[in-house]
Design a protein around this motif. Structure first.
Motif, PDB file in Angstrom:
ATOM      1  N   THR A 176      29.982  43.950  37.028  1.00 48.16           N
ATOM      2  CA  THR A 176      29.954  44.417  38.414  1.00 48.16           C
ATOM      3  C   THR A 176      30.836  43.556  39.309  1.00 48.16           C
ATOM      4  O   THR A 176      31.593  44.070  40.143  1.00 48.16           O
ATOM      5  CB  THR A 176      28.509  44.412  38.929  1.00 48.16           C
ATOM      6  N   GLY A 177      30.752  42.244  39.154  1.00 45.55           N
ATOM      7  CA  GLY A 177      31.584  41.359  39.963  1.00 45.55           C
ATOM      8  C   GLY A 177      33.068  41.557  39.711  1.00 45.55           C
ATOM      9  O   GLY A 177      33.871  41.618  40.649  1.00 45.55           O
ATOM     10  N   ALA A 178      33.454  41.673  38.437  1.00 43.18           N
ATOM     11  CA  ALA A 178      34.869  41.902  38.131  1.00 43.18           C
ATOM     12  C   ALA A 178      35.341  43.237  38.697  1.00 43.18           C
ATOM     13  O   ALA A 178      36.461  43.346  39.217  1.00 43.18           O
ATOM     14  CB  ALA A 178      35.089  41.855  36.615  1.00 43.18           C
ATOM     15  N   GLY A 179      34.498  44.262  38.609  1.00 42.20           N
ATOM     16  CA  GLY A 179      34.868  45.556  39.167  1.00 42.20           C
ATOM     17  C   GLY A 179      35.035  45.517  40.675  1.00 42.20           C
ATOM     18  O   GLY A 179      35.956  46.141  41.224  1.00 42.20           O
ATOM     19  N   LEU A 180      34.162  44.807  41.365  1.00 40.93           N
ATOM     20  CA  LEU A 180      34.271  44.707  42.825  1.00 40.93           C
ATOM     21  C   LEU A 180      35.535  43.959  43.238  1.00 40.93           C
ATOM     22  O   LEU A 180      36.219  44.349  44.202  1.00 40.93           O
ATOM     23  CB  LEU A 180      33.028  44.012  43.385  1.00 40.93           C
ATOM     24  N   VAL A 181      35.858  42.883  42.524  1.00 43.58           N
ATOM     25  CA  VAL A 181      37.093  42.155  42.843  1.00 43.58           C
ATOM     26  C   VAL A 181      38.309  43.055  42.620  1.00 43.58           C
ATOM     27  O   VAL A 181      39.254  43.066  43.428  1.00 43.58           O
ATOM     28  CB  VAL A 181      37.183  40.872  41.997  1.00 43.58           C
ATOM     29  N   ALA A 182      38.292  43.821  41.540  1.00 48.02           N
ATOM     30  CA  ALA A 182      39.414  44.721  41.278  1.00 48.02           C
ATOM     31  C   ALA A 182      39.527  45.795  42.357  1.00 48.02           C
ATOM     32  O   ALA A 182      40.636  46.126  42.796  1.00 48.02           O
ATOM     33  CB  ALA A 182      39.241  45.369  39.902  1.00 48.02           C
ATOM     34  N   ALA A 183      38.393  46.347  42.779  1.00 46.78           N
ATOM     35  CA  ALA A 183      38.437  47.370  43.822  1.00 46.78           C
ATOM     36  C   ALA A 183      39.001  46.820  45.125  1.00 46.78           C
ATOM     37  O   ALA A 183      39.658  47.544  45.884  1.00 46.78           O
ATOM     38  CB  ALA A 183      37.038  47.937  44.048  1.00 46.78           C
ATOM     39  N   ALA A 184      38.769  45.546  45.389  1.00 48.29           N
ATOM     40  CA  ALA A 184      39.241  44.954  46.637  1.00 48.29           C
ATOM     41  C   ALA A 184      40.687  44.483  46.574  1.00 48.29           C
ATOM     42  O   ALA A 184      41.324  44.312  47.621  1.00 48.29           O
ATOM     43  CB  ALA A 184      38.343  43.782  47.025  1.00 48.29           C
ATOM     44  N   THR A 185      41.220  44.267  45.371  1.00 47.38           N
ATOM     45  CA  THR A 185      42.537  43.629  45.269  1.00 47.38           C
ATOM     46  C   THR A 185      43.624  44.502  44.653  1.00 47.38           C
ATOM     47  O   THR A 185      44.808  44.270  44.924  1.00 47.38           O
ATOM     48  CB  THR A 185      42.435  42.339  44.430  1.00 47.38           C
ATOM     49  N   LEU A 186      43.261  45.484  43.837  1.00 49.52           N
ATOM     50  CA  LEU A 186      44.285  46.242  43.123  1.00 49.52           C
ATOM     51  C   LEU A 186      44.984  47.233  44.033  1.00 49.52           C
ATOM     52  O   LEU A 186      44.354  47.867  44.895  1.00 49.52           O
ATOM     53  CB  LEU A 186      43.677  46.979  41.928  1.00 49.52           C
ATOM     54  N   SER A 187      46.276  47.362  43.815  1.00 53.10           N
ATOM     55  CA  SER A 187      47.096  48.346  44.522  1.00 53.10           C
ATOM     56  C   SER A 187      47.893  49.108  43.473  1.00 53.10           C
ATOM     57  O   SER A 187      48.694  48.512  42.744  1.00 53.10           O
ATOM     58  CB  SER A 187      48.043  47.662  45.518  1.00 53.10           C
ATOM     59  N   PHE A 188      47.657  50.430  43.370  1.00 53.79           N
ATOM     60  CA  PHE A 188      48.259  51.219  42.306  1.00 53.79           C
ATOM     61  C   PHE A 188      49.657  51.726  42.639  1.00 53.79           C
ATOM     62  O   PHE A 188      50.334  52.246  41.766  1.00 53.79           O
ATOM     63  CB  PHE A 188      47.357  52.420  41.974  1.00 53.79           C
ATOM     64  N   ASP A 189      50.092  51.583  43.866  1.00 55.70           N
ATOM     65  CA  ASP A 189      51.389  52.140  44.233  1.00 55.70           C
ATOM     66  C   ASP A 189      52.537  51.164  44.063  1.00 55.70           C
ATOM     67  O   ASP A 189      53.697  51.561  44.063  1.00 55.70           O
ATOM     68  CB  ASP A 189      51.358  52.647  45.672  1.00 55.70           C
ATOM     69  N   ARG A 190      52.244  49.871  43.878  1.00 53.18           N
ATOM     70  CA  ARG A 190      53.303  48.879  43.739  1.00 53.18           C
ATOM     71  C   ARG A 190      52.737  47.606  43.120  1.00 53.18           C
ATOM     72  O   ARG A 190      51.532  47.338  43.228  1.00 53.18           O
ATOM     73  CB  ARG A 190      53.930  48.566  45.105  1.00 53.18           C
ATOM     74  N   PRO A 191      53.586  46.804  42.467  1.00 55.79           N
ATOM     75  CA  PRO A 191      53.106  45.524  41.933  1.00 55.79           C
ATOM     76  C   PRO A 191      52.745  44.570  43.062  1.00 55.79           C
ATOM     77  O   PRO A 191      53.302  44.635  44.158  1.00 55.79           O
ATOM     78  CB  PRO A 191      54.300  45.007  41.122  1.00 55.79           C
ATOM     79  N   GLY A 192      51.805  43.695  42.777  1.00 61.30           N
ATOM     80  CA  GLY A 192      51.394  42.722  43.773  1.00 61.30           C
ATOM     81  C   GLY A 192      50.496  41.669  43.182  1.00 61.30           C
ATOM     82  O   GLY A 192      50.141  41.702  41.988  1.00 61.30           O
ATOM     83  N   ILE A 193      50.104  40.731  44.021  1.00 64.15           N
ATOM     84  CA  ILE A 193      49.278  39.622  43.569  1.00 64.15           C
ATOM     85  C   ILE A 193      47.861  40.069  43.221  1.00 64.15           C
ATOM     86  O   ILE A 193      47.139  39.363  42.507  1.00 64.15           O
ATOM     87  CB  ILE A 193      49.240  38.523  44.655  1.00 64.15           C
ATOM     88  N   GLY A 194      47.459  41.237  43.704  1.00 66.46           N
ATOM     89  CA  GLY A 194      46.109  41.709  43.413  1.00 66.46           C
ATOM     90  C   GLY A 194      45.836  41.877  41.936  1.00 66.46           C
ATOM     91  O   GLY A 194      44.705  41.663  41.471  1.00 66.46           O
ATOM     92  N   TRP A 195      46.843  42.252  41.142  1.00 69.85           N
ATOM     93  CA  TRP A 195      46.640  42.413  39.707  1.00 69.85           C
ATOM     94  C   TRP A 195      46.344  41.075  39.040  1.00 69.85           C
ATOM     95  O   TRP A 195      45.496  41.001  38.138  1.00 69.85           O
ATOM     96  CB  TRP A 195      47.876  43.040  39.082  1.00 69.85           C
ATOM     97  N   LEU A 196      47.025  40.035  39.485  1.00 66.92           N
ATOM     98  CA  LEU A 196      46.737  38.709  38.937  1.00 66.92           C
ATOM     99  C   LEU A 196      45.341  38.252  39.333  1.00 66.92           C
ATOM    100  O   LEU A 196      44.617  37.651  38.519  1.00 66.92           O
ATOM    101  CB  LEU A 196      47.793  37.713  39.421  1.00 66.92           C
ATOM    102  N   LEU A 197      44.936  38.515  40.582  1.00 73.61           N
ATOM    103  CA  LEU A 197      43.598  38.126  41.017  1.00 73.61           C
ATOM    104  C   LEU A 197      42.523  38.885  40.234  1.00 73.61           C
ATOM    105  O   LEU A 197      41.517  38.297  39.813  1.00 73.61           O
ATOM    106  CB  LEU A 197      43.450  38.388  42.516  1.00 73.61           C
ATOM    107  N   ALA A 198      42.721  40.189  40.049  1.00 80.45           N
ATOM    108  CA  ALA A 198      41.740  40.971  39.292  1.00 80.45           C
ATOM    109  C   ALA A 198      41.673  40.516  37.840  1.00 80.45           C
ATOM    110  O   ALA A 198      40.583  40.405  37.258  1.00 80.45           O
ATOM    111  CB  ALA A 198      42.082  42.454  39.372  1.00 80.45           C
ATOM    112  N   GLY A 199      42.829  40.247  37.231  1.00 76.48           N
ATOM    113  CA  GLY A 199      42.822  39.757  35.856  1.00 76.48           C
ATOM    114  C   GLY A 199      42.167  38.396  35.724  1.00 76.48           C
ATOM    115  O   GLY A 199      41.419  38.143  34.765  1.00 76.48           O
ATOM    116  N   SER A 200      42.408  37.521  36.691  1.00 79.67           N
ATOM    117  CA  SER A 200      41.775  36.204  36.645  1.00 79.67           C
ATOM    118  C   SER A 200      40.270  36.310  36.817  1.00 79.67           C
ATOM    119  O   SER A 200      39.492  35.622  36.125  1.00 79.67           O
ATOM    120  CB  SER A 200      42.373  35.313  37.739  1.00 79.67           C
TER     121      SER A 200
END
Length: 627
Positions: A176-200
């Motif tokens: 649940t925690g990993a999913g919430l972080v991903a929902a708050a940080t991921l952006s599907f339209d362009r690369p960004g730092i959110g993918w690294l934060l969600a993966g971490s």
């Protein structure tokens, strides 16, 4: 008086021991046929007198008959009113037989309406009139089914894997925690730092739960030595590409490679199922992970389950409070409102859909990873089988030798074209060297892949018992691999000449990189041939692919393409401005070599889409382009 064994009911064999009953009444007595509503035993009803027709010779297997009068009957527990014939509570059928010397007439009756039974003779035993055979009964979907006496009962079906895997504490909160972080940080339209934060966040959640479970099992030292940690580092490095590079196609490739590396990190040591299974082990385990978590939560009463419910209520209350107070405070102060607007994206249907998709994807991946870690597949070193080397020397040597000769002739022709140059190609093929190079790259790339598909099975299946077999195997396979390396070098040279003549593109650079990676794979194949061992080869090839992709990202491929095209333009060739404008912000630093107003026009085309940047899709290349 001799006793005959009672037919055994497998459904009741675990509850009561086998017993015997007295022999049946004389043949002159007849008992009424039982009705489907009750059972008949030796002491249940009075025997009716009357003659009985002589028993006919019958086989040892007889179909059920509801109207034959038995001369002995066995009692069994009565079915409940709602009991069906497909359950383990099948009752025994009443079995009657009149026997002459050396034969049995077995008539079968099933109490359940619409069912049948079959009697199968068992081992002989002495009866009052001769030899008879015991009959064993098995329950089936249509009633009691027979099974020959003396055969072992079939083993009970094993429970599904998700019921056998231990469930460590904290699995559901971690997902649940990993999913919430991903929902708050991921952006599907362009690369960004959110993918690294969600993966971490996912790596931390999975690692924390697994480390706690390993400490409880006194296996921390073994877990810390797993090779999966290097794959985890590679996965995070691939996700970090989206923080520094703005090329969407490059990040998609890195994202796929990160998923593969993450799955290999979870599996750890090579499993007995092979590298293909290990590369997608986490997605394959996702379906079972849901059943695993559901079964674990259903078995818990109070304790952890209650704490989880209280935590969920607390999170929901927090969200409600923020939803009420944040708009109020934002309406009270314009500065705070501007800060909130920069942190919180606009809520619309697309944004909400993206949040839900991100939460489900990352949460499911976290559950699958924890499920695989809790019940890892069997390692390859414990289930390693000696390959069946069934190919004799002549069987594999003839086709491989023919290809070797063919490749040698082709390499000779390539050397003549290389040293002969454009004049030789025009005299022999009627083409310019650029056209000659353009028409051969894809064919050579196909030859490279097909040759690899031939070498690996031969290396795995060819006989290597004698020193002569091993010498031929090493000699021919190393020769054809070396010739293939020359073909790869020829293909790379053709691609470079082709790009010099017709311009550089991202696709041409990418296929050239793939061909270069295949050359590295062939070097690994030569090492495997010399060692005659291939177990290490698949994962090493995947590791070199990850390294090649990271190297390509470090080179900034789109900037490299733009720079080479500008060099061609400065030499008097045509510049495809429309193609450059379709690239990403990675090429902006290279545009300083262009004169005005061409440079300003290209910068405007590349940076006009950067106005809606948020903190979650922050990217270094786009930030520099916007300056």
């Amino acid at each position: 008086m001799p006793e005959a064994p009672e037919p055994a009911d497998p459904a009741d064999s675990a509850e009561r021991p086998a017993h015997t009953e007295p022999a049946s009444a004389p043949a002159e007595s007849k008992q009424p046929a039982p009705t489907p509503d009750d059972t008949v035993g030796p002491d249940d009803r009075a025997a009716a007198t009357g003659p009985v027709a002589p028993a006919q010779q019958s086989p040892t297997v007889a179909p059920a008959s509801a109207g034959t009068a038995p001369n002995r009957a066995h009692t069994a527990p009565r079915n409940d009113p709602g009991e069906t014939t497909g359950t383990a509570a099948h009752s025994l059928a009443a079995v009657g037989a009149t026997a002459t010397a050396g034969s049995v007439d077995a008539s079968v009756w099933s109490r359940n309406p619409g069912t049948t039974g079959v009697a199968i003779s068992g081992g002989p035993h002495r009866g009052p009139t001769g030899d008879q055979r015991a009959t064993t009964w098995l329950p089936g979907p249509l009633g009691p089914q027979p099974r020959a006496a003396g055969h072992p009962m079939p083993a009970p079906a094993a429970p599904p894997r998700w019921r056998r895997v231990a469930h460590p504490a904290g699995v559901l909160p971690a997902a649940t925690g990993a999913g919430l972080v991903a929902a708050a940080t991921l952006s599907f339209d362009r690369p960004g730092i959110g993918w690294l934060l969600a993966g971490s966040a996912t790596a931390v959640a999975v690692g924390t739960v697994h480390r706690r479970a390993a400490v409880r099992e006194d296996a921390a030292a073994e877990r810390h030595n797993r090779p999966g940690r290097w794959w985890a580092v590679a996965a995070l490095a691939l996700l970090a590409v989206g923080t520094f590079r703005a090329a969407g196609w490059l990040f998609v490739l890195c994202l796929i490679a990160a998923a593969v590396a993450g799955s290999l990190a979870v599996v750890g040591r090579p499993s007995a199922r092979g590298v293909l299974h290990d590369a997608i082990a986490v997605p394959l385990a996702s379906a079972g992970a849901f059943a695993w978590v559901y079964a674990a939560q259903a078995t818990r009463r109070g304790g952890t389950g209650a704490r989880h419910r209280r935590l969920a209520v607390s999170v929901a209350a927090t969200m409600v409070l923020l939803a009420v107070f944040v708009p109020l405070l934002a309406g009270a102060d314009a500065t705070f409102a501007a800060m909130v607007e920069g942190l919180v994206p606009r809520l619309d249907a697309a944004t909400l859909t993206g949040w839900i998709v991100a939460f489900l994807l990352v949460g499911t991946a976290t559950l699958g990873a924890l499920y695989v870690l809790a019940g890892p597949p069997a390692p390859a070193d414990q289930h390693r089988r000696t390959p069946k080397r069934t190919l004799a020397r002549l069987e594999w040597g003839l086709p491989v030798g023919a290809l070797t000769v063919l490749f040698a002739l082709f390499v000779g022709a390539q050397l003549m074209a290389l040293f002969g140059g454009d004049d030789y190609v025009q005299r022999t093929a009627g083409l310019t060297y650029a056209d000659y190079a353009r028409g051969g790259f894809w064919q050579l790339a196909a030859v490279t892949l097909l040759t690899l598909a031939i070498i690996l099975p031969v290396l795995h299946r060819a006989a290597s018992d004698s020193a002569t077999d091993r010498g031929w195997l090493r000699g021919l396979l190393c020769t054809i691999s070396g010739l293939t390396l020359v073909i790869i070098a020829s293909a790379l040279g053709r691609m470079w000449t082709y790009q010099q003549a017709y311009g550089f593109t991202v696709l041409r650079l990418l296929v050239g990189t793939c061909e270069l990676w295949l050359g590295i794979v062939y070097l690994l194949v030569i090492v495997a041939v010399l060692r005659l061992r291939t177990a290490w080869l698949p994962r090493t090839a995947v590791a070199t692919a990850v390294a090649a992709l990271l190297s390509l990202a470090a080179l900034n491929p789109e900037a490299l393409v733009a720079s080479e095209n500008i060099d061609r333009w400065q030499r008097g060739e045509e510049l495809d401005v429309d193609y450059l404008s379709g690239l990403s912000a990675d090429v902006v630093p290279v545009l300083d070599r262009l004169p005005e107003p061409l440079r300003t026009d290209l910068r405007h085309r590349l940076t006009h889409r950067l106005d809606d940047e948020t903190w979650s899709n922050w990217n270094l290349a786009r930030m520099r382009a916007a300056e």
